[in-house]
Design a protein around this motif. Structure first.
Motif, PDB file in Angstrom:
ATOM      1  N   TRP A 391      30.326  46.585  43.868  1.00 23.85           N
ATOM      2  CA  TRP A 391      30.533  46.241  42.458  1.00 23.85           C
ATOM      3  C   TRP A 391      30.747  44.736  42.345  1.00 23.85           C
ATOM      4  O   TRP A 391      30.963  44.042  43.347  1.00 23.85           O
ATOM      5  CB  TRP A 391      31.714  47.019  41.882  1.00 23.85           C
ATOM      6  N   THR A 392      30.702  44.241  41.114  1.00 26.06           N
ATOM      7  CA  THR A 392      30.898  42.808  40.901  1.00 26.06           C
ATOM      8  C   THR A 392      32.380  42.454  40.974  1.00 26.06           C
ATOM      9  O   THR A 392      33.251  43.304  40.765  1.00 26.06           O
ATOM     10  CB  THR A 392      30.354  42.374  39.533  1.00 26.06           C
ATOM     11  N   THR A 396      40.276  37.926  37.799  1.00 26.37           N
ATOM     12  CA  THR A 396      41.729  38.124  37.835  1.00 26.37           C
ATOM     13  C   THR A 396      42.164  39.250  38.776  1.00 26.37           C
ATOM     14  O   THR A 396      43.346  39.533  38.879  1.00 26.37           O
ATOM     15  CB  THR A 396      42.244  38.447  36.427  1.00 26.37           C
ATOM     16  N   ALA A 397      41.217  39.874  39.458  1.00 27.55           N
ATOM     17  CA  ALA A 397      41.534  41.066  40.246  1.00 27.55           C
ATOM     18  C   ALA A 397      42.365  40.738  41.473  1.00 27.55           C
ATOM     19  O   ALA A 397      42.121  39.757  42.170  1.00 27.55           O
ATOM     20  CB  ALA A 397      40.250  41.770  40.661  1.00 27.55           C
ATOM     21  N   LYS A 398      43.365  41.553  41.712  1.00 28.58           N
ATOM     22  CA  LYS A 398      44.096  41.529  42.975  1.00 28.58           C
ATOM     23  C   LYS A 398      43.584  42.638  43.880  1.00 28.58           C
ATOM     24  O   LYS A 398      43.433  42.459  45.078  1.00 28.58           O
ATOM     25  CB  LYS A 398      45.599  41.687  42.734  1.00 28.58           C
ATOM     26  N   PHE A 399      43.334  43.801  43.276  1.00 31.72           N
ATOM     27  CA  PHE A 399      42.757  44.932  43.991  1.00 31.72           C
ATOM     28  C   PHE A 399      41.771  45.644  43.069  1.00 31.72           C
ATOM     29  O   PHE A 399      41.671  45.336  41.874  1.00 31.72           O
ATOM     30  CB  PHE A 399      43.843  45.933  44.424  1.00 31.72           C
ATOM     31  N   ILE A 420      41.908  48.213  47.145  1.00 31.20           N
ATOM     32  CA  ILE A 420      40.729  47.707  47.851  1.00 31.20           C
ATOM     33  C   ILE A 420      40.620  46.222  47.530  1.00 31.20           C
ATOM     34  O   ILE A 420      40.447  45.839  46.382  1.00 31.20           O
ATOM     35  CB  ILE A 420      39.449  48.445  47.405  1.00 31.20           C
ATOM     36  N   ALA A 421      40.726  45.393  48.534  1.00 26.76           N
ATOM     37  CA  ALA A 421      40.741  43.949  48.303  1.00 26.76           C
ATOM     38  C   ALA A 421      39.342  43.368  48.179  1.00 26.76           C
ATOM     39  O   ALA A 421      39.168  42.281  47.624  1.00 26.76           O
ATOM     40  CB  ALA A 421      41.496  43.252  49.431  1.00 26.76           C
ATOM     41  N   ALA A 440      38.052  50.656  38.827  1.00 21.10           N
ATOM     42  CA  ALA A 440      38.974  49.967  37.914  1.00 21.10           C
ATOM     43  C   ALA A 440      39.495  48.699  38.580  1.00 21.10           C
ATOM     44  O   ALA A 440      39.600  48.619  39.803  1.00 21.10           O
ATOM     45  CB  ALA A 440      40.139  50.867  37.523  1.00 21.10           C
ATOM     46  N   THR A 441      39.833  47.714  37.751  1.00 26.98           N
ATOM     47  CA  THR A 441      40.420  46.466  38.228  1.00 26.98           C
ATOM     48  C   THR A 441      41.942  46.565  38.180  1.00 26.98           C
ATOM     49  O   THR A 441      42.504  47.096  37.228  1.00 26.98           O
ATOM     50  CB  THR A 441      39.959  45.285  37.355  1.00 26.98           C
ATOM     51  N   ILE A 442      42.585  46.038  39.198  1.00 31.64           N
ATOM     52  CA  ILE A 442      44.051  45.997  39.246  1.00 31.64           C
ATOM     53  C   ILE A 442      44.477  44.538  39.346  1.00 31.64           C
ATOM     54  O   ILE A 442      44.001  43.797  40.212  1.00 31.64           O
ATOM     55  CB  ILE A 442      44.598  46.785  40.444  1.00 31.64           C
ATOM     56  N   ILE A 443      45.346  44.115  38.428  1.00 29.18           N
ATOM     57  CA  ILE A 443      45.859  42.748  38.446  1.00 29.18           C
ATOM     58  C   ILE A 443      47.370  42.775  38.663  1.00 29.18           C
ATOM     59  O   ILE A 443      47.997  43.838  38.586  1.00 29.18           O
ATOM     60  CB  ILE A 443      45.531  41.996  37.137  1.00 29.18           C
TER      61      ILE A 443
END
Length: 572
Positions: A391-392, A396-399, A420-421, A440-443
């Protein structure tokens, strides 16, 4: 109900301009209703007692009805009305300490203000002196100011009695009168609608004996309710009553009809339109309660006879703090540009007379951030023993969190991995079959992990990986290769000297699942094949298969020398 009229401004050559007035006022008739005699009321001289309907003044030495009228009403001539109210027949000196009742309707007025209670977008105030400023939340506006809203701009004003005046987008009003009575502090308000629409929710004036008017071209109406809308449209002046009642008419017949709650009408330059039932409140199709994309989408159940729909997004259930608004001819509504949070959507149907119907308000939550990444692969099919998810990256993503399920509703999740880093994950845990995946993005927000909504779901199939049939050197002059195939497939077969296929010996596109080539020179080779399905899906190459071309004996004409045991080969 006392009727109040003001001169109007001509709006056309064919019709006489009049004013639409929505009036709530204290009735002067109460002045004669009390049986109390002034001389029976006694109190401390020079003091007053106040109720919403009246002020009682306890006379000082040498006070007369005229002096009292001047002090409390600014009009000495009002002594006669005060005398009738107190059953005193002439303007004479009042005994010290006698209570004189002054009706609230007669009290002198003093300037008041309104405060910007809610605001969105750019809202302009043009002051009485012509100065122009941009309003802010909490700004105080005064009598004589004009309030102008542009596209997607809104303002709600709070009056001293907590009444609310909401000015939607593309509208203009004039605060023609903002006053309160002395002593009782009863509001005296007149709003002139110049363009667009105004919605008023008025604190019941029976409690404070106040008066609230909205004037607009072409009609006159006396409001007996607390919640109503007035709008200028192509047909004239649209009146819509949500609570209470409105007496609508022309100046010469001010009470031509009474519009109760749920009714509306249109007043033109020539006639007072008949009462029309307002369209019922629309309902929303289920699924709107959680919005997970920056572009909000709402679907309405169509309302019969509706020509359009009006929708407002607000931060409060009363729709006084409106942050976005639109009209739509379709029963599908989209909004953009809102921050995450809890909101309310208020929707109403509009009929062919341009009258807006009964509104319905629904709560919803917008949680669209952090936004999910775009899914890259797999798409549609995988022909491999392992699956590579990619994925792209989001800035701002941390995981990231990846989920894979057997069903589009994700009730049967077979893979769920968070933290997932990287922007990819490889797995061989999935068997053949149909799957669905999302990310999903995690910040990190305020020291805690905050997961955003999942991406749109992508479906894919895991099919049997491409393979080669075993390669055997029979010693013949021609080498034959074959592999499993499905109907409609085409193939790319490659033979190389090295397992990385950097030194290609043979490469060919084929429509059949086999190929024959002249026997290569003695040595080690690697072969692989890749299939393209009938739907143009290009699979992965099969694992490289190693084969050896060995030394053999041949006859004089180059044919292999064979024996009962097969091709004869030199003994090492």
């Amino acid at each position: 109900m006392k009727q109040h009229r003001t001169p109007s401004t001509p709006i056309s050559n064919k019709s006489k301009a009049v004013l639409t007035r929505f009036v709530l006022s204290a009735a002067v008739t109460t002045m004669l209703s009390s049986s109390a005699f002034a001389q029976k009321l006694k109190g401390n001289p020079g003091t007053i007692s106040v109720t919403p309907a009246e002020v009682t003044y306890y006379a000082l030495e040498r006070d007369t009805l005229t002096s009292i009228a001047k002090q409390f009403t600014d009009k000495p001539s009002n002594w006669e009305i005060i005398g009738k109210r107190n059953k005193i027949g002439n303007d004479r000196t009042i005994p010290v300490g006698s209570g004189i009742v002054i009706p609230a309707e007669l009290l002198a007025e003093e300037p008041s203000t309104a405060k910007v209670f809610a605001l969105a977008g750019k809202v302009i105030e043009i002051k009485k002196n012509g100065n122009e400023i941009e309003l802010e939340l909490g700004s105080v506006v005064s009598e004589g100011s004009q309030i102008i809203t542009g596209k997607n701009s809104f303002a709600t004003l709070a009056l001293v009695d907590d009444s609310r005046v909401s000015v939607p987008s593309n509208s203009q009003i004039n605060l023609a009168k903002l006053k309160i009575t002395k002593f009782t502090k009863s509001p005296r308000t007149e709003i002139k609608l110049v363009q667009g629409k105004v919605e008023s929710k008025v604190t019941p004036l029976t409690q404070n004996k106040g008066r609230y008017e909205v004037t607009s071209p072409l009609a006159i109406a006396g409001v007996r309710g607390t919640h109503f809308r007035v709008g200028i449209n192509d047909n004239g002046i649209g009146n819509e009553v949500l609570e209470g009642g409105v007496a609508v008419g022309k100046p010469e017949t001010p009470n031509a009809m009474l519009l109760p709650a749920g009714k509306g009408n249109v007043v033109s330059a020539t006639s007072v339109g008949k009462a029309i039932e307002l369209l019922p409140a629309p309902s929303l199709v289920a699924g709107y309660q959680l919005q997970e994309r920056p572009i909000l989408q709402f679907e309405l159940n169509p309302v019969g006879n509706a020509t359009a729909y009006r929708a407002q997004i607000s931060t409060d259930a009363q729709a006084q703090n409106v942050v976005s608004e639109l009209f739509s001819k379709e029963a599908r509504i989209k909004f953009d540009g809102l921050n995450d949070g809890a909101y309310f959507i208020r929707v109403s149907a509009v009929d062919s007379n341009h009258l807006e119907g009964i509104p319905a308000t629904h709560a919803f939550v917008l949680k669209a951030r952090p936004e999910p990444p775009f899914l890259l692969q797999p798409k549609h099919k995988v022909r491999s023993e392992s699956v590579s998810f990619k994925w792209t990256a989001t800035s701002t993503a941390k995981f990231y969190r990846l989920q894979v399920a057997n069903d589009a509703q994700f009730k049967n999740v077979v893979l769920d991995q968070d933290k997932i880093a990287d922007v990819e994950l490889n797995t061989s845990q999935l068997g053949l079959g149909q799957y669905f995946w999302r990310v999903a993005t995690i910040i990190e927000k305020n020291g805690q992990l905050d997961q955003g909504p999942f991406s749109p779901i992508q479906a894919f199939q895991i099919l049997a990986a491409q393979s080669m049939n075993p390669v055997v050197d029979t010693g013949e002059n021609t080498m034959n290769f074959s592999w499993p195939a499905e109907p409609g497939q085409s193939f790319l077969v490659q033979i190389a000297h090295d397992p990385e296929f950097k030194k290609i010996y043979f490469s060919k596109d084929l429509d059949v699942a086999n190929v024959s080539i002249p026997r290569p020179e003695i040595g080690t080779y690697y072969i692989r094949v890749r299939a393209t399905d009938a739907d143009r899906f290009i699979g992965n190459f099969s694992p490289a298969q190693k084969f050896e071309i060995q030394l053999r004996w041949t006859t004089g004409n180059g044919e292999p020398l064979n024996s009962v045991g097969g091709t004869v080969r030199p003994v090492n």
